[in-house]
Design an enzyme around this catalytic site. Structure first.
Site, mmCIF file in Angstrom:
data_model
loop_
_atom_site.group_PDB
_atom_site.id
_atom_site.type_symbol
_atom_site.label_atom_id
_atom_site.label_comp_id
_atom_site.label_asym_id
_atom_site.label_seq_id
_atom_site.Cartn_x
_atom_site.Cartn_y
_atom_site.Cartn_z
ATOM 1 N N ASP A 113 0.828 -1.197 0.000
ATOM 2 C CA ASP A 113 0.000 0.000 0.000
ATOM 3 C C ASP A 113 0.868 1.256 0.000
ATOM 4 O O ASP A 113 1.917 1.301 0.646
ATOM 5 C CB ASP A 113 -0.864 -0.032 1.274
ATOM 6 N N GLU B 106 1.603 -0.435 -4.913
ATOM 7 C CA GLU B 106 0.546 0.502 -5.284
ATOM 8 C C GLU B 106 1.150 1.876 -5.544
ATOM 9 O O GLU B 106 1.501 2.603 -4.613
ATOM 10 C CB GLU B 106 -0.523 0.619 -4.182
HETATM 11 C C1 AAO Z 1 -9.075 8.695 6.034
HETATM 12 C C2 AAO Z 1 -9.870 9.955 5.777
HETATM 13 C C3 AAO Z 1 -8.953 11.153 5.737
HETATM 14 C C4 AAO Z 1 -8.150 11.251 7.042
HETATM 15 C C5 AAO Z 1 -7.390 9.948 7.245
HETATM 16 C C6 AAO Z 1 -6.628 9.897 8.554
HETATM 17 O O1 AAO Z 1 -10.582 9.824 4.555
HETATM 18 O O2 AAO Z 1 -9.744 12.332 5.585
HETATM 19 O O3 AAO Z 1 -7.241 12.321 6.978
HETATM 20 O O4 AAO Z 1 -8.320 8.845 7.229
HETATM 21 O O5 AAO Z 1 -7.489 10.062 9.611
HETATM 22 C C7 AAO Z 1 -7.777 4.945 2.567
HETATM 23 C C8 AAO Z 1 -8.813 5.978 2.181
HETATM 24 C C9 AAO Z 1 -8.563 7.310 2.834
HETATM 25 C C10 AAO Z 1 -8.393 7.143 4.330
HETATM 26 C C11 AAO Z 1 -7.212 6.217 4.539
HETATM 27 C C12 AAO Z 1 -6.888 5.966 6.017
HETATM 28 O O6 AAO Z 1 -8.836 6.116 0.779
HETATM 29 O O7 AAO Z 1 -9.686 8.157 2.575
HETATM 30 O O8 AAO Z 1 -8.167 8.419 4.946
HETATM 31 O O9 AAO Z 1 -7.533 4.926 3.957
HETATM 32 O O10 AAO Z 1 -7.989 5.469 6.675
HETATM 33 C C13 AAO Z 1 -3.233 8.675 -2.710
HETATM 34 C C14 AAO Z 1 -2.117 7.656 -2.470
HETATM 35 C C15 AAO Z 1 -2.571 6.230 -2.561
HETATM 36 C C16 AAO Z 1 -3.837 5.988 -1.740
HETATM 37 C C17 AAO Z 1 -4.890 6.954 -2.235
HETATM 38 C C18 AAO Z 1 -6.203 6.801 -1.480
HETATM 39 O O11 AAO Z 1 -1.041 7.899 -3.372
HETATM 40 O O12 AAO Z 1 -1.522 5.413 -2.049
HETATM 41 O O13 AAO Z 1 -4.421 8.298 -2.033
HETATM 42 N N1 AAO Z 1 -4.278 4.571 -1.816
HETATM 43 C C19 AAO Z 1 -3.948 3.634 -0.720
HETATM 44 C C20 AAO Z 1 -5.111 2.706 -0.409
HETATM 45 C C21 AAO Z 1 -6.232 3.495 0.225
HETATM 46 C C22 AAO Z 1 -5.776 4.053 1.574
HETATM 47 C C23 AAO Z 1 -4.353 4.449 1.590
HETATM 48 C C24 AAO Z 1 -3.502 4.281 0.513
HETATM 49 C C25 AAO Z 1 -3.788 4.862 2.874
HETATM 50 O O14 AAO Z 1 -5.489 2.006 -1.536
HETATM 51 O O15 AAO Z 1 -7.401 2.735 0.392
HETATM 52 O O16 AAO Z 1 -6.562 5.227 1.898
HETATM 53 O O17 AAO Z 1 -3.368 3.650 3.522
HETATM 54 C C26 AAO Z 1 -3.497 11.979 -6.787
HETATM 55 C C27 AAO Z 1 -2.218 11.205 -6.593
HETATM 56 C C28 AAO Z 1 -2.447 9.883 -5.932
HETATM 57 C C29 AAO Z 1 -3.279 10.065 -4.660
HETATM 58 C C30 AAO Z 1 -4.604 10.751 -5.048
HETATM 59 C C31 AAO Z 1 -5.535 10.924 -3.879
HETATM 60 O O18 AAO Z 1 -4.285 11.343 -7.797
HETATM 61 O O19 AAO Z 1 -1.609 10.981 -7.829
HETATM 62 O O20 AAO Z 1 -1.187 9.318 -5.588
HETATM 63 O O21 AAO Z 1 -3.533 8.771 -4.102
HETATM 64 O O22 AAO Z 1 -4.277 12.014 -5.596
HETATM 65 O O23 AAO Z 1 -5.038 11.851 -3.006
HETATM 66 C C32 AAO Z 1 -6.293 12.868 -11.128
HETATM 67 C C33 AAO Z 1 -4.783 12.621 -11.220
HETATM 68 C C34 AAO Z 1 -4.364 11.628 -10.149
HETATM 69 C C35 AAO Z 1 -4.739 12.215 -8.830
HETATM 70 C C36 AAO Z 1 -6.256 12.340 -8.821
HETATM 71 C C37 AAO Z 1 -6.821 12.843 -7.521
HETATM 72 O O24 AAO Z 1 -6.993 11.690 -11.489
HETATM 73 O O25 AAO Z 1 -4.480 12.117 -12.490
HETATM 74 O O26 AAO Z 1 -2.958 11.378 -10.207
HETATM 75 O O27 AAO Z 1 -6.661 13.247 -9.834
HETATM 76 O O28 AAO Z 1 -6.353 14.132 -7.269
#
Ligand code: AAO
Length: 512
Positions: free
Chosen positions: A212, A248
């Protein structure tokens, strides 16, 4: 020269691209949020008999319990220790699952959350799923143990301590992702603790790991803990087998961090695959299926032997991660089946099928306000078992896409055509396309808004074949459409644009 060769050989040894699925099994399925007890049953009663190679499971490590909102699925991405109890089950149940699945030739791939611990605002107490004490404010996780020294606070240069700008690779690796306490992976102690956790799982018998948030770790730091991993358990794997690694990394282009930085460590999730295939099947942005002729590297995707591919994942199916409206999910079943059929027929990448739970999706101003809703559960928060209906579909809110006939039969198709070349491509310059896999299988799509009636060279031996999309071969008869191939390998295909599933797939194991 000799030294160079030795170095190259060492590099190849620890970089793990091979999923170690049993011969003839070529896909895994993500049983998102399933209980270990249900996965054990599913391996025995369904996955093994239908040729699935393995299961990606939800994170097995102890996480914080979040009650506001009520038990979101994402609480499992906030570890507080590496003990093995979660909503999916305890350590005994975990071991039982790994043993039973391995015994029927279905391997387990663990979602390893090692970039961070819980969120900074998670408070303190014994609120972990195994009852472990932790204090997020003082960064104290005695059940590991990790303390304040083991986090990146000093290293992160943003005012907030958060990742503020994805265009700065230092922030992305050294600062907090959505406030999650960021482990200092440059420290050998931290690397050792992570390796200890992963080795514990390897000894139990898992086959590999989804890692992850790999984008948020330096590739070299990851290599350091991956280098500490043992070989797989020889009770089920041949000696010298290294764990399968898929990282990932969301790289849709447009950010400085590239997937290719991680190729040295193992495979990488190819998010462009999901986003672009969805766009094509939806016919958005002027895309059409005819353009899929050179799908794969020709579309700017990473090399096939580095790619872990999927139509949707647990994040982008609900707008998390790199969501994007083009991503196809079970909410659009007709197009979803076509996309999954295309993925499983096409030789590119190592394929992962998604298996979801239903949630009360509710778009308000373009955003799903229920994107947090956790798996089907009872009032006390325990996860509901997966029940199986008489027609083999799932109950209790489990969607079980992997049990949909069209998807399950395409998992089998991929096994049958394994190793065969991409061949006999045909298209109408629009959205009717067809291709084969050597002399083993052939698939035809009609994603146009008109009837399709065409004679095509399939490359298959003459005979009558049973379409595995509209039905399947049962004993010596076919429950679906029959396709007659002549001595010249040519068959007539007719697909209505109104068909429930406007595609046909045949392979040599479904010959009548
Ligand atoms: C939760 C709450 C948060 C709070 C946090 C701590 O929602 O508000 O602050 O708890 O209390 C999952 C959930 C999260 C959750 C987290 C922890 O999705 O909502 O937070 O558990 O409970 C990035 C990462 C990627 C990650 C993804 C979700 O790079 O690694 O965010 N995925 C993994 C897991 C996922 C998990 C985590 C990681 C954490 O699969 O389930 O989170 O363990 C851009 C970047 C990406 C980035 C995204 C989102 O994407 O490139 O790297 O992913 O932003 O921030 C276009 C662009 C694209 C861009 C996108 C969005 O499409 O082309 O690149 O727009 O802007």
């Amino acid at each position: 020269m000799k030294i160079l060769l030795v170095l190259a050989a060492v590099g190849l040894c620890w970089a793990q691209y091979n999923p170690h699925t049993k011969p003839g099994r070529t896909s895994i399925v993500h049983l998102f949020e399933w209980r270990w007890a249900d996965i054990a049953l599913e391996c025995e009663r369904y996955l093994a008999p239908n040729g699935f190679g393995g299961v990606q499971i939800s994170p097995p490590s102890e996480n914080i319990i979040i009650t506001n909102p009520w038990r979101p699925w994402w609480e499992r991405y906030q570890p507080v220790s590496y003990k093995l109890c979660t909503r999916s089950g305890n350590e005994d149940e975990f071991r039982n699952m790994v043993t039973r699945c391995n015994n029927v030739g279905v391997h387990i791939y663990v979602d390893a959350v090692v970039n961070h611990m819980c969120g900074a605002g998670a408070g303190s107490g014994n609120g972990g799923t195994c009852g472990s004490y932790f204090n997020a404010q003082t960064e104290d996780f005695p059940a590991v143990p990790f303390s304040g020294w083991d986090f990146n606070d000093g290293k992160c240069k943003t005012g907030s301590g958060e990742i503020e700008n994805y265009n700065d690779p230092y922030q992305v690796r050294d600062c907090r992702l959505v406030s999650l306490l960021d482990l200092a992976l440059e420290k050998d102690y931290v690397r050792s603790k992570i390796a200890e956790y992963m080795n514990y799982l390897i000894d139990i018998g898992v086959a590999g790991f989804r890692i992850d948030a790999s984008k948020h770790m330096w590739p070299g730091d990851m290599k350091a803990f991956l280098d500490k991993l043992k070989n797989l358990n020889t009770q089920w794997f041949s000696s010298g087998s290294k764990p399968f690694i898929y990282q990932e990394v969301i790289d849709l282009g447009g950010e400085p961090i590239k997937s290719s930085e991680y190729f040295g460590n193992g495979r990488v999730t190819e998010f462009k695959y999901s986003a672009k295939l969805g766009t094509v099947i939806r016919k958005w942005n002027g895309e059409k299926m005819a353009y899929l002729r050179n799908w794969g590297e020709g579309w700017g995707l990473m090399p096939s032997d580095k790619a872990l591919v999927f139509v949707d994942n647990h994040d982008n199916q609900r707008g998390h991660g790199a969501g994007g409206a083009s991503v196809l999910t079970f909410w659009d079943p007709r197009q979803y089946k076509m996309a999954t059929g295309f993925m499983l027929a096409h030789p590119y990448g190592f394929t992962r099928v998604m298996s979801s739970f239903w949630w009360p999706r509710d778009f308000q101003n373009g955003k799903d306000i229920n994107d947090w809703v956790g798996p089907p559960s009872f009032e006390d928060g325990t996860t509901k078992p997966v029940t199986v209906n008489p027609d083999t579909t799932c109950g209790n809110g489990w969607v079980c896409e992997h049990r949909w006939r069209q998807i399950r039969n395409m998992v089998i198709f991929r096994n049958v055509v394994d190793g065969q070349p991409f061949s006999n491509w045909w298209d109408n310059n629009s959205n009717q396309v067809a291709f084969g896999r050597g002399n083993k299988g052939f698939i035809v799509f009609n994603n146009d808004d008109w009837y399709m009636n065409i004679n095509l060279n399939t490359g298959l031996p003459a005979g009558t074949y049973c379409d595995v999309i509209s039905g399947q071969k049962e004993g010596n008869h076919c429950t679906g459409i029959q396709v007659h191939i002549g001595a010249d390998g040519v068959a007539n295909f007719q697909i209505s644009n109104q068909a429930e599933d406007p595609f046909i797939a045949i392979h040599v194991d479904a010959k009548l």
